[in-house]
Motif scaffolding. Sequence first.
Motif, mmCIF file in Angstrom:
data_model
loop_
_atom_site.group_PDB
_atom_site.id
_atom_site.type_symbol
_atom_site.label_atom_id
_atom_site.label_comp_id
_atom_site.label_asym_id
_atom_site.label_seq_id
_atom_site.Cartn_x
_atom_site.Cartn_y
_atom_site.Cartn_z
ATOM 1 N N ILE A 294 0.843 -1.205 0.000
ATOM 2 C CA ILE A 294 0.000 0.000 0.000
ATOM 3 C C ILE A 294 0.874 1.249 0.000
ATOM 4 C CG2 ILE A 294 -1.640 1.350 1.383
ATOM 5 C CD1 ILE A 294 -2.857 -1.334 2.304
ATOM 6 N N GLN A 295 1.930 1.238 0.810
ATOM 7 C CA GLN A 295 2.830 2.391 0.848
ATOM 8 C C GLN A 295 3.501 2.619 -0.505
ATOM 9 O OE1 GLN A 295 4.949 1.134 4.707
ATOM 10 N NE2 GLN A 295 5.063 3.367 4.756
ATOM 11 N N LEU B 3 0.576 3.993 -2.838
ATOM 12 C CA LEU B 3 -0.109 5.235 -2.497
ATOM 13 C C LEU B 3 0.738 6.223 -1.713
ATOM 14 C CD1 LEU B 3 -3.550 3.701 -1.380
ATOM 15 C CD2 LEU B 3 -2.898 4.558 -3.643
ATOM 16 N N ALA C 21 -0.980 5.176 8.285
ATOM 17 C CA ALA C 21 -2.012 5.448 7.281
ATOM 18 C C ALA C 21 -2.317 4.192 6.465
ATOM 19 C CB ALA C 21 -1.559 6.581 6.369
ATOM 20 N N ALA C 22 -1.274 3.450 6.114
ATOM 21 C CA ALA C 22 -1.481 2.216 5.352
ATOM 22 C C ALA C 22 -2.241 1.179 6.171
ATOM 23 C CB ALA C 22 -0.131 1.662 4.903
ATOM 24 N N ASP D 286 -4.455 1.896 8.486
ATOM 25 C CA ASP D 286 -5.849 2.347 8.509
ATOM 26 C C ASP D 286 -6.577 1.947 7.229
ATOM 27 O OD1 ASP D 286 -5.984 3.525 11.048
ATOM 28 O OD2 ASP D 286 -5.117 5.403 10.327
ATOM 29 N N ILE D 287 -5.909 2.094 6.095
ATOM 30 C CA ILE D 287 -6.515 1.684 4.822
ATOM 31 C C ILE D 287 -6.797 0.189 4.834
ATOM 32 C CG2 ILE D 287 -6.079 1.408 2.351
ATOM 33 C CD1 ILE D 287 -4.452 4.043 2.501
ATOM 34 N N LEU D 288 -5.828 -0.582 5.285
ATOM 35 C CA LEU D 288 -5.996 -2.037 5.314
ATOM 36 C C LEU D 288 -7.112 -2.434 6.269
ATOM 37 C CD1 LEU D 288 -4.807 -4.600 4.085
ATOM 38 C CD2 LEU D 288 -3.176 -4.677 5.979
ATOM 39 N N LYS D 289 -7.221 -1.743 7.384
ATOM 40 C CA LYS D 289 -8.281 -2.049 8.348
ATOM 41 C C LYS D 289 -9.657 -1.772 7.767
ATOM 42 C CE LYS D 289 -9.973 -0.972 12.997
ATOM 43 N NZ LYS D 289 -9.733 -0.217 14.262
ATOM 44 N N SER D 290 -9.774 -0.722 6.965
ATOM 45 C CA SER D 290 -11.068 -0.367 6.384
ATOM 46 C C SER D 290 -11.609 -1.452 5.454
ATOM 47 C CB SER D 290 -10.952 0.956 5.617
ATOM 48 O OG SER D 290 -10.172 0.799 4.441
ATOM 49 N N LEU D 291 -10.740 -2.328 4.987
ATOM 50 C CA LEU D 291 -11.170 -3.418 4.102
ATOM 51 C C LEU D 291 -11.788 -4.574 4.871
ATOM 52 C CD1 LEU D 291 -8.064 -3.482 1.718
ATOM 53 C CD2 LEU D 291 -10.230 -2.280 1.393
#
Length: 446
Positions: free
Chosen positions: A168-169, A172, A178-179, A181-186
């Motif tokens: 992800i890093q 993006l 931050a990465a 958080d993105i992964l958790k949102s999935l």
Amino acid sequence: MPDVIHELYSQHVYPPMSHPLSDPAVSAVAARMGGLEMPHPRRARILEIGCCSGHNLLPLAKRWPESRFVGIDLAERSIDEARERGALAGIANVNFHAADLRDFRPDDGPFDFIIAHGFFSWVPDDVKVTLLDFCRKHLSASGIATISFNIECGWKPRLAVIAKVRAIQQALGGDQMAALDILKSLGGPEVAIIDDMLAKGPAILAFDDFGPINDPWPLDRFAHAASHAGLRWLGESDPGDNIPKGLDHELLAELRSRGTDPLGFQLAVDEAVGRTFRSGVLCRDDAVVAERISSSAVLDFAVRAGVEPEDAEAKKLYRTVTGLAPACVPVMEVIGTQDPRMAARRVLEGVNHGWLRPRIEPVSFPSEPPAFPKLDTFRLLCAQRHLPVVDVWHVPCDFPAAHFEVLGQMDGTRSLQQLVGFARQQCAELAFAPWLAHLAGRGFFS
């Protein structure tokens, strides 16, 4: 040491903290339960490898002024901080060295205790070999090394999360938090691991999960490497961790029924619970090790309450110990007029299952705050610098900034009434009386 590791530790300071699993007051019990009669830490030579800024070693040196302590670390900046804090706290029985383990030639050995916490899994294989060889060469005849390391089976799902975060890093940009958080949102089954990483925070993640090297091993690989170096595994540094807490009783019985050797049994336990971490105690392979612990050795321990047991008989002893809290009291004081041999078996059972927590020496302190609360010199220094304050059980305690300001006033010159007034100014929301009682219950004023 590889430049990437030296660069990380030169540019960033590992957060100061103590490591209860490395406390010689506990690991000495583990050694004796493993059959080794070893020196008492109150008069011993103790080395920590990878000591960072000394937050683990300095409280131990303060506790045992007749012992000699040495700390080494690759990071010059951290060693400078350790020296400064030790000097300001008036701790004279410790020396710190900025050194690569591969080049370090100690003048203070041999050592009765060698501590390497958070080191083994984050260095290259040649440094791992150096660590084990160093321990064999510089341990005293009945000394122990406490070495922690990550366990492969439990880290497999975490390594998968780390790989996704890095992907992800790369795609993006952004930092690891931050990465995550993105992964958790999935969503998905990895959320618990992600939450654990987020709770650690970026300062620790940079050294731990996302360190330049993160190399978990299975227990058998570690045991074989230690054996090759001339070391013998005695057990977990906290005896209650030999069988992980929360392991289902039926599953434990099934694993034992398979009749595997002790190492095979421990490997099966690791797989069953997905264990991620071990902290083991090792001695030299030529040390005199008894096949089993004697009743008299158990009766020399001191104990405090752990997790409440389910067994009715065990609860009787457990309640006796809780009635003596917060002290850690000699076993002989607990058992009273009971048959010593039978009582020793019950105590040993309690230690192995975690409902009794052992130490090599008793600890007693007032459970009520004094009229003029006073922290010792190192705790006061930590409070004034907003660093975690280490309690009597060697556990680091962090606080909000305003609470640190109140702690920093506890030098023995201010009365409870004066501290209450100061606390109201700094943090009106603080329930001062129960907070102070909590500090006293953790031995802050011992």
